[in-house]
Design an enzyme around this catalytic site. Structure first.
Site, PDB file in Angstrom:
ATOM      1  N   PHE A 101       0.827  -1.203   0.000  1.00  0.00           N
ATOM      2  CA  PHE A 101       0.000   0.000   0.000  1.00  0.00           C
ATOM      3  C   PHE A 101       0.862   1.253   0.000  1.00  0.00           C
ATOM      4  O   PHE A 101       2.061   1.193   0.282  1.00  0.00           O
ATOM      5  CB  PHE A 101      -0.922  -0.003   1.230  1.00  0.00           C
ATOM      6  CG  PHE A 101      -1.997  -1.044   1.129  1.00  0.00           C
ATOM      7  CD1 PHE A 101      -3.230  -0.736   0.585  1.00  0.00           C
ATOM      8  CD2 PHE A 101      -1.756  -2.347   1.534  1.00  0.00           C
ATOM      9  CE1 PHE A 101      -4.209  -1.704   0.458  1.00  0.00           C
ATOM     10  CE2 PHE A 101      -2.737  -3.327   1.410  1.00  0.00           C
ATOM     11  CZ  PHE A 101      -3.968  -3.008   0.875  1.00  0.00           C
ATOM     12  N   CYS A 102       0.217   2.368  -0.287  1.00  0.00           N
ATOM     13  CA  CYS A 102       0.856   3.676  -0.300  1.00  0.00           C
ATOM     14  C   CYS A 102       1.607   3.892   1.019  1.00  0.00           C
ATOM     15  O   CYS A 102       1.030   3.625   2.073  1.00  0.00           O
ATOM     16  CB  CYS A 102      -0.211   4.748  -0.469  1.00  0.00           C
ATOM     17  SG  CYS A 102       0.396   6.423  -0.379  1.00  0.00           S
ATOM     18  N   PRO A 103       2.837   4.397   1.038  1.00  0.00           N
ATOM     19  CA  PRO A 103       3.623   4.789  -0.133  1.00  0.00           C
ATOM     20  C   PRO A 103       4.627   3.716  -0.567  1.00  0.00           C
ATOM     21  O   PRO A 103       5.646   4.037  -1.158  1.00  0.00           O
ATOM     22  CB  PRO A 103       4.347   6.032   0.372  1.00  0.00           C
ATOM     23  CG  PRO A 103       4.602   5.735   1.827  1.00  0.00           C
ATOM     24  CD  PRO A 103       3.462   4.861   2.296  1.00  0.00           C
ATOM     25  N   GLY A 104       4.319   2.433  -0.300  1.00  0.00           N
ATOM     26  CA  GLY A 104       5.227   1.348  -0.672  1.00  0.00           C
ATOM     27  C   GLY A 104       5.616   1.329  -2.149  1.00  0.00           C
ATOM     28  O   GLY A 104       6.811   1.328  -2.471  1.00  0.00           O
ATOM     29  N   ASP A 144      -2.579  -0.966  -5.696  1.00  0.00           N
ATOM     30  CA  ASP A 144      -3.097   0.048  -4.772  1.00  0.00           C
ATOM     31  C   ASP A 144      -3.558   1.261  -5.569  1.00  0.00           C
ATOM     32  O   ASP A 144      -2.754   1.928  -6.217  1.00  0.00           O
ATOM     33  CB  ASP A 144      -1.969   0.398  -3.791  1.00  0.00           C
ATOM     34  CG  ASP A 144      -2.335   1.546  -2.877  1.00  0.00           C
ATOM     35  OD1 ASP A 144      -3.446   1.517  -2.320  1.00  0.00           O
ATOM     36  OD2 ASP A 144      -1.519   2.460  -2.728  1.00  0.00           O
TER      37      ASP A 144
END
Lengths: 130, 76
Positions: free
Chosen positions: B13-16, B40
């Site tokens: 998920f953000c910011p991954g 995502d």
């Protein structure tokens, strides 16, 4: 690219708060902002090297963050430093009160900083608190 | 043209996905294209925003079966 100063104070020891702080620090830093993070209070122990303690969830969101494989907040703080030149300072009071030395802290953490210096840094730009 | 590198950041998920892209961009040469895969939706909106902000070139973006493909060219 516009460059702004972003100061982030992190004091809470919950997973949600640490995650949001790490997101602001990492995304802020890789977007060209000058990011300074100041860590104190219950957040401090999560910046001790090799600590295996998991930050407890405040509520459902914290549980979901773990279940759904959201990025690890420590990894995000580390990336803020590595990719965006953020500076992460442990509060000198927290370090003293916990009896920590620089070697006890994660490698991406800078040397302890006093509140006077942080407040000086934070006097311009955006200030966030988690 | 340089080869296009795939950065598979599905299932985080953000910011991954953005962080994975930046890690790969650091190692890429100027002119290289990278294609980031993300499941995502937030990242699908946020990554182009980052590309524009820091001044790389947005090549194309598409979605197929819940996977977003965002192609960026390293400019500097």
């Amino acid at each position: 690219m516009s460059s702004d100063r972003i100061s982030v104070m992190v004091t809470a020891g919950s997973r949600e708060q640490l995650q949001m702080a790490a997101m602001v620090a990492s995304v802020g830093a890789v977007s060209g902002n000058d990011v300074t993070v100041f860590v104190s209070m219950n957040a401090m122990k999560f910046f001790v090297k090799d600590s295996t303690e998991k930050a407890p969830a405040d509520g459902e969101m914290g549980v979901l963050l773990e279940e759904k494989n959201a990025p690890d907040f420590k990894e995000l703080f580390s990336q803020a430093v590595e990719y965006g030149d953020a500076k992460i300072f442990p509060c000198s009071m927290a370090v003293d009160i916990m009896g920590l030395k620089q070697d006890d802290l994660e490698s991406f953490v800078s040397e302890p900083l006093g509140l006077t210096a942080f407040l000086g840094d934070a006097s311009e730009g955006q200030v966030w608190h988690f | 043209m340089s080869e296009r590198k795939i950065v598979d950041a599905k299932n985080t998920f953000c910011p991954g996905p953005l962080m994975e892209l930046i890690g790969q961009m650091k190692m890429a040469e100027i002119g290289d294209e990278l294609e980031i895969l993300s499941t995502d939706q937030g990242s699908a909106a946020d990554i182009p925003e980052w590309i524009n902000k820091v001044g790389h070139e947005m090549v194309e973006t598409s979605e197929n079966d819940g996977v977003w493909h965002i192609v960026v060219k390293k400019i500097k």
